[in-house]
Design an enzyme around this catalytic site. Structure first.
Site, PDB file in Angstrom:
ATOM      1  N   ASP A  46       0.911  -1.223   0.013  1.00 35.18           N
ATOM      2  CA  ASP A  46      -0.137  -0.068  -0.018  1.00 35.18           C
ATOM      3  C   ASP A  46       0.794   1.417  -0.020  1.00 35.18           C
ATOM      4  OD1 ASP A  46      -2.332  -1.307  -0.052  1.00 35.18           O
ATOM      5  OD2 ASP A  46      -2.543  -1.398   2.111  1.00 35.18           O
ATOM      6  N   ASP A  58       0.228   5.895   1.377  1.00 37.42           N
ATOM      7  CA  ASP A  58      -1.151   5.517   1.754  1.00 37.42           C
ATOM      8  C   ASP A  58      -1.171   5.909   3.168  1.00 37.42           C
ATOM      9  OD1 ASP A  58      -3.809   4.239   1.766  1.00 37.42           O
ATOM     10  OD2 ASP A  58      -3.038   2.451   2.596  1.00 37.42           O
ATOM     11  N   ASP A  75      -0.974   1.839   9.466  1.00 38.00           N
ATOM     12  CA  ASP A  75      -2.422   1.201   9.425  1.00 38.00           C
ATOM     13  C   ASP A  75      -1.970  -0.197  10.391  1.00 38.00           C
ATOM     14  OD1 ASP A  75      -3.308   3.191   7.945  1.00 38.00           O
ATOM     15  OD2 ASP A  75      -3.267   1.929   5.996  1.00 38.00           O
ATOM     16  N   ARG A 112      -8.336  10.928   9.608  1.00 32.41           N
ATOM     17  CA  ARG A 112      -7.938   9.516  10.178  1.00 32.41           C
ATOM     18  C   ARG A 112      -6.789   9.880  10.884  1.00 32.41           C
ATOM     19  NH1 ARG A 112      -8.109   5.388   5.163  1.00 32.41           N
ATOM     20  NH2 ARG A 112     -10.065   5.673   4.330  1.00 32.41           N
TER      21      ARG A 112
END
Length: 408
Positions: A206, A230, A234, A286
């Site tokens: 990613d 990205d 994560d 986010r």
């Protein structure tokens, strides 16, 4: 000194009477926890008195655990005992030998050369990985870590940038501390080694700064993140027992994704602590974006966002405590929260609460669910400090400029 010690003791105990410190799950016998905490406080205060530490403590429990030691470079592996929150049991390479990275180039994804970072992280044995000098490492493919590893950048300026970055996939006990991670790119469609005995074909990655994929007992502390393809960090596919602390994040859109998809039920057991981080200039959204699971967002400084700060879908439990939220000068971006991919009739049952947060410049937090829901017990991992202390608690977030022979 006695009065100073007494004040420190009383301050810490007062917090602990109202919130469980360093616990990742509720316990059946609270009195035993209090007794254990008293032992820890006494040991900590005694040790700091002996070394003259009391004068340099900041209130940040991670930093106060190790940064006052002028000989930190001789006691590097003590850092592993300083973690807090859901990732507090991540020991990394504490019980292994020191591995010194001497070569910043020559990145061979299949046959890594001894002395390179890739050669260190794929070994089977526990390793505490440090760096001989300042270096920038441009990886050719994602850096796939093996279990029981610490990447410790203290004492050098270490940058991982310009290529694929770090992958923590189906491994455990990882500590990443004190490095700069930025400008990470996609990799893949290539063979990459993951252990001394195995390499295999990797599909397109990613482009995350740190990708946690089915990983557990992970602690990312005092790193500086920016501008990856990205996410900056994560965590997906059943990852859990994670602490993200003291990091400085800038210049990025989708900062942190916690949870793979709305339909991936294994993430319902995810527990992540996000503490003492600075979400800074040039961020959009986010911080984090959560799915399922339990998330303790505590004592962070949010100085920039363009869309929202904390969001989620699929009924995550979000416990926001003692943070400072400074809303942008954008009329329709004052809301801290974003309940995503569901009508209000559904998301109003999700357990999201704000406790002791400081909301500035018109910032507002939209709570939902039950404020006293038992689910918050699974989303509580340490005692929050007052939001008025967020400034000093996060003032040295990001990679530190540590020099040997002096306090860091």
């Amino acid at each position: 000194m006695k009065m100073q010690t007494k004040k420190l003791f009383i301050t810490i105990v007062s917090f602990l009477l109202y919130a469980p410190l360093f616990l990742s799950s509720p316990v059946p016998d609270p009195e035993s926890v209090v007794e254990e905490v008293h032992k820890s406080i006494n040991a900590s205060v005694a040790g700091r008195r002996k070394l003259g530490y009391l004068s340099c403590t900041t209130g940040n429990p991670i930093d106060d655990c190790w940064r006052c030691d002028p000989h930190w470079e001789q006691h590097r592996q003590r850092l592993a005992d300083c973690a807090i929150g859901f990732g507090k049991n991540a020991i990394g390479g504490r019980d292994g030998r020191i591995y010194v990275v001497t070569d910043s180039g020559n990145d061979n994804p299949v046959s890594p050369k001894p002395g390179t970072l890739r050669h260190a992280v794929v070994q089977d044995e526990p390793l505490w990985i440090i760096f001989q000098r300042d270096m920038t490492i441009q990886l050719k493919e994602e850096l796939i870590m093996n279990s029981f590893k610490t990447i410790d950048g203290r004492g050098a300026s270490v940058h991982i940038s310009g290529g694929p970055c770090i992958t923590i996939q189906y491994v455990t006990n990882i500590i990443i501390h004190g490095i700069h991670i930025h400008d990470c790119k996609q990799g893949g469609n290539a063979m990459v080694r993951s252990s001394p005995r195995h390499f295999g074909w990797r599909t397109i990655s990613d482009g995350d700064g740190v990708s946690i994929f089915g990983g557990s007992h992970v602690w990312v502390d005092h790193c500086s993140f920016s501008n990856c393809e990205d996410g900056l960090i994560d965590a997906i596919m059943g990852s859990t027992a994670i602490t993200l602390s003291n990091n400085h994040m800038t210049h990025h859109d989708k900062v942190m994704l916690l949870g793979h998809s709305d339909t991936y039920s294994r993430d319902k057991n995810m527990q992540v602590t996000i503490a003492f981080n600075h979400f800074g200039e040039g961020l959009v959204q986010r911080m984090p974006r959560c799915r399922h699971g339990y998330f303790h967002v505590v004592n962070n400084d949010y100085t920039h966002w363009e869309m929202y700060a904390i969001g989620g879908s699929a009924n995550p439990t979000i416990n926001s405590q003692g943070n400072r939220f400074l809303a942008p000068n954008i009329r329709f971006s004052k809301e801290v929260t974003k309940h995503e991919d569901a009508p209000e009739s559904e998301w109003k049952r999700w357990n999201w609460r704000s406790s002791g947060d400081l909301l500035l410049n018109g910032a507002f937090f939209t709570p939902s669910g039950g404020a006293a829901s038992s689910s918050y017990a699974k989303a509580s991992s340490l005692g929050a400090k007052p939001s008025s202390l967020v400034g000093p608690l996060t003032s040295t977030s990001g990679a530190l400029n540590c020099r040997k022979g002096s306090r860091c």
